[in-house]
Design a protein around this motif. Structure first.
Motif, short mmCIF file in Angstrom:
data_model
loop_
_atom_site.label_atom_id
_atom_site.label_comp_id
_atom_site.label_asym_id
_atom_site.label_seq_id
_atom_site.Cartn_x
_atom_site.Cartn_y
_atom_site.Cartn_z
N SER A 16 113.68 -9.42 29.84
CA SER A 16 114.59 -8.48 29.20
C SER A 16 113.81 -7.31 28.59
O SER A 16 114.23 -6.15 28.70
CB SER A 16 115.40 -9.18 28.11
N LEU A 17 112.67 -7.63 27.97
CA LEU A 17 111.86 -6.59 27.33
C LEU A 17 111.31 -5.62 28.38
O LEU A 17 111.37 -4.39 28.19
CB LEU A 17 110.70 -7.24 26.57
N ILE A 18 110.81 -6.16 29.48
CA ILE A 18 110.27 -5.32 30.55
C ILE A 18 111.38 -4.44 31.14
O ILE A 18 111.17 -3.25 31.43
CB ILE A 18 109.62 -6.18 31.65
N GLY A 19 112.56 -5.03 31.29
CA GLY A 19 113.70 -4.27 31.81
C GLY A 19 114.06 -3.10 30.90
O GLY A 19 114.34 -1.99 31.38
N ARG A 20 114.04 -3.33 29.59
CA ARG A 20 114.37 -2.26 28.63
C ARG A 20 113.30 -1.17 28.63
O ARG A 20 113.62 0.02 28.53
CB ARG A 20 114.53 -2.86 27.24
N ILE A 21 112.04 -1.59 28.73
CA ILE A 21 110.95 -0.61 28.77
C ILE A 21 111.08 0.25 30.03
O ILE A 21 110.90 1.47 29.99
CB ILE A 21 109.58 -1.31 28.74
N ARG A 22 111.42 -0.40 31.16
CA ARG A 22 111.59 0.33 32.41
C ARG A 22 112.75 1.32 32.32
O ARG A 22 112.66 2.46 32.76
CB ARG A 22 111.82 -0.65 33.56
N THR A 23 113.85 0.88 31.71
CA THR A 23 115.01 1.76 31.53
C THR A 23 114.65 2.97 30.68
O THR A 23 115.03 4.11 30.99
CB THR A 23 116.17 0.99 30.87
N LEU A 24 113.89 2.73 29.60
CA LEU A 24 113.46 3.81 28.71
C LEU A 24 112.54 4.77 29.47
O LEU A 24 112.68 6.00 29.37
CB LEU A 24 112.73 3.24 27.50
N LEU A 25 111.61 4.21 30.25
CA LEU A 25 110.68 5.03 31.02
C LEU A 25 111.42 5.90 32.02
O LEU A 25 111.16 7.10 32.15
CB LEU A 25 109.69 4.12 31.76
N PHE A 26 112.40 5.31 32.70
CA PHE A 26 113.18 6.06 33.69
C PHE A 26 114.01 7.15 33.03
O PHE A 26 114.19 8.23 33.60
CB PHE A 26 114.08 5.12 34.49
N SER A 27 114.54 6.86 31.84
CA SER A 27 115.34 7.88 31.15
C SER A 27 114.49 9.07 30.76
O SER A 27 114.95 10.22 30.79
CB SER A 27 116.01 7.28 29.91
N VAL A 28 113.22 8.83 30.41
CA VAL A 28 112.30 9.92 30.06
C VAL A 28 111.96 10.73 31.30
O VAL A 28 111.99 11.97 31.30
CB VAL A 28 111.02 9.37 29.40
N ILE A 29 111.63 10.03 32.39
CA ILE A 29 111.27 10.71 33.63
C ILE A 29 112.44 11.52 34.17
O ILE A 29 112.27 12.60 34.75
CB ILE A 29 110.80 9.68 34.69
N SER A 30 113.65 11.00 33.97
CA SER A 30 114.84 11.66 34.51
C SER A 30 115.15 12.99 33.84
O SER A 30 116.05 13.72 34.31
CB SER A 30 116.06 10.72 34.38
N ILE A 31 114.44 13.32 32.78
CA ILE A 31 114.60 14.64 32.16
C ILE A 31 114.19 15.72 33.17
O ILE A 31 114.75 16.81 33.20
CB ILE A 31 113.77 14.75 30.88
N GLY A 32 113.20 15.38 33.99
CA GLY A 32 112.74 16.31 35.04
C GLY A 32 113.47 16.04 36.34
O GLY A 32 114.29 15.12 36.44
N PRO A 33 113.20 16.84 37.38
CA PRO A 33 113.83 16.64 38.69
C PRO A 33 113.40 15.32 39.32
O PRO A 33 112.24 14.93 39.23
CB PRO A 33 113.36 17.84 39.51
N ILE A 34 114.33 14.64 39.95
CA ILE A 34 114.06 13.37 40.64
C ILE A 34 114.14 13.61 42.14
O ILE A 34 115.09 14.23 42.62
CB ILE A 34 115.07 12.29 40.23
N PRO A 35 113.15 13.16 42.89
CA PRO A 35 113.21 13.36 44.34
C PRO A 35 114.43 12.66 44.94
O PRO A 35 114.74 11.53 44.58
CB PRO A 35 111.91 12.73 44.85
N GLN A 36 115.09 13.36 45.83
CA GLN A 36 116.24 12.78 46.51
C GLN A 36 115.80 11.80 47.59
O GLN A 36 116.48 10.82 47.86
CB GLN A 36 117.09 13.90 47.13
N HIS A 37 114.65 12.08 48.19
CA HIS A 37 114.19 11.30 49.33
C HIS A 37 112.69 11.06 49.21
O HIS A 37 111.90 12.00 49.11
CB HIS A 37 114.50 12.07 50.63
N ILE A 38 112.28 9.79 49.17
CA ILE A 38 110.87 9.41 49.15
C ILE A 38 110.55 8.64 50.42
O ILE A 38 111.27 7.71 50.81
CB ILE A 38 110.52 8.54 47.93
#
Length: 267
Positions: A16-38
């Protein structure tokens, strides 16, 4: 049994802790543009097995588990299309027993992926196999067709698996069909008509191509589609890629995003 309960509780807590950290990390990264296709060249499975002195095939199994994790991370952060290089046309020139082994492994992994109901249903994944599929051994071709049929109505996210694929072959195939087709008032060899016949023409071009293991060559993969995308080659072998490898790739995309967009407009 009583002794195992604290371990189970701790495991759930850490998960659960790792999941929350990942969610927080993704929310920070999502401030910038996210690639549509990798797009990924999953390089280093064999070297991973050799590095850890594992039995034959263990590297590919570890690579499959890494792919499942990477897919989850990509879809969670908002990437819509993920393309992976599974098997090149040139690989058919290997020893017959080696080709048979890879075909058997591919058949096994296609069926294993379709058992990952959490990914397929939760993220609404549509699976597309890209390449000269008639070259595949019959069991693999049947499994691939079933996977595509089973997910045909999913539109949330896409997984494109390039198998029996080579970019030079794809371009030759597109040119051949474009030359045969006559469009009213439009020359057959216009770029738009050529791209329509590309195997990869069903999705937008990649925004970033990531090749694991530190190798920087494209190996005849998406040569046409990667003309205007970011290239990233972390040193980690594919089974070692993990969350941080993906995050660094997205950060590199974000650092180059406005420059790449400007170049596209100028072109």
């Amino acid at each position: 049994m009583e002794e195992q309960k604290p371990v189970g509780v701790m495991s759930r807590f850490l998960g659960s802790l790792i999941g929350r950290i990942r969610t927080l990390l993704f929310s920070v990264i999502s401030i910038g543009p996210i690639p549509q296709h990798i797009a990924f060249i999953m390089d280093g499975n064999r070297r991973f097995a050799k590095k850890w002195q594992l039995e034959e095939g263990a590297g590919h199994k570890a690579g499959f588990l890494a792919l499942i994790s990477i897919l989850k991370y990509c879809y969670e952060i908002g990437v819509k299309y993920v393309t992976v290089y599974a098997f090149s046309i040139d690989n058919f020139n290997r020893r017959p027993d080696e080709v048979q082994y890879v075909m058997d492994l591919m058949h096994e992994k296609i069926e294993a992926f379709m058992q990952e109901v959490d990914i397929v249903n939760r993220y609404g994944v549509r699976v597309l196999f890209i390449g000269d599929l008639d070259r595949l051994y019959e069991p693999v071709k049947i499994a691939a067709q079933k996977a595509m049929e089973a997910t045909v109505h999913n539109t949330n996210t896409y997984l494109l698996i390039c198998t029996a694929y080579a970019s030079s072959h794809e371009i030759q195939h597109a040119v051949s069909f474009a030359c045969q087709e006559k469009i009213d008032g439009v020359p057959a060899m216009e770029v738009a008509n050529l791209e329509k016949h590309m195997y990869m023409g069903v999705v937008p071009d990649p925004d970033i191509l990531i090749r694991s293991s530190g190798v920087t060559r494209l190996s005849d993969f998406l040569l046409w589609q990667t003309a205007k995308c970011v290239l990233y080659s972390p040193k980690a072998l594919w089974p070692e890629m993990g969350l941080l490898g993906l995050v660094w790739g997205i950060l590199k995309f974000q650092r180059n995003y406005y420059y790449m967009e400007k170049k596209k407009k100028l072109d």
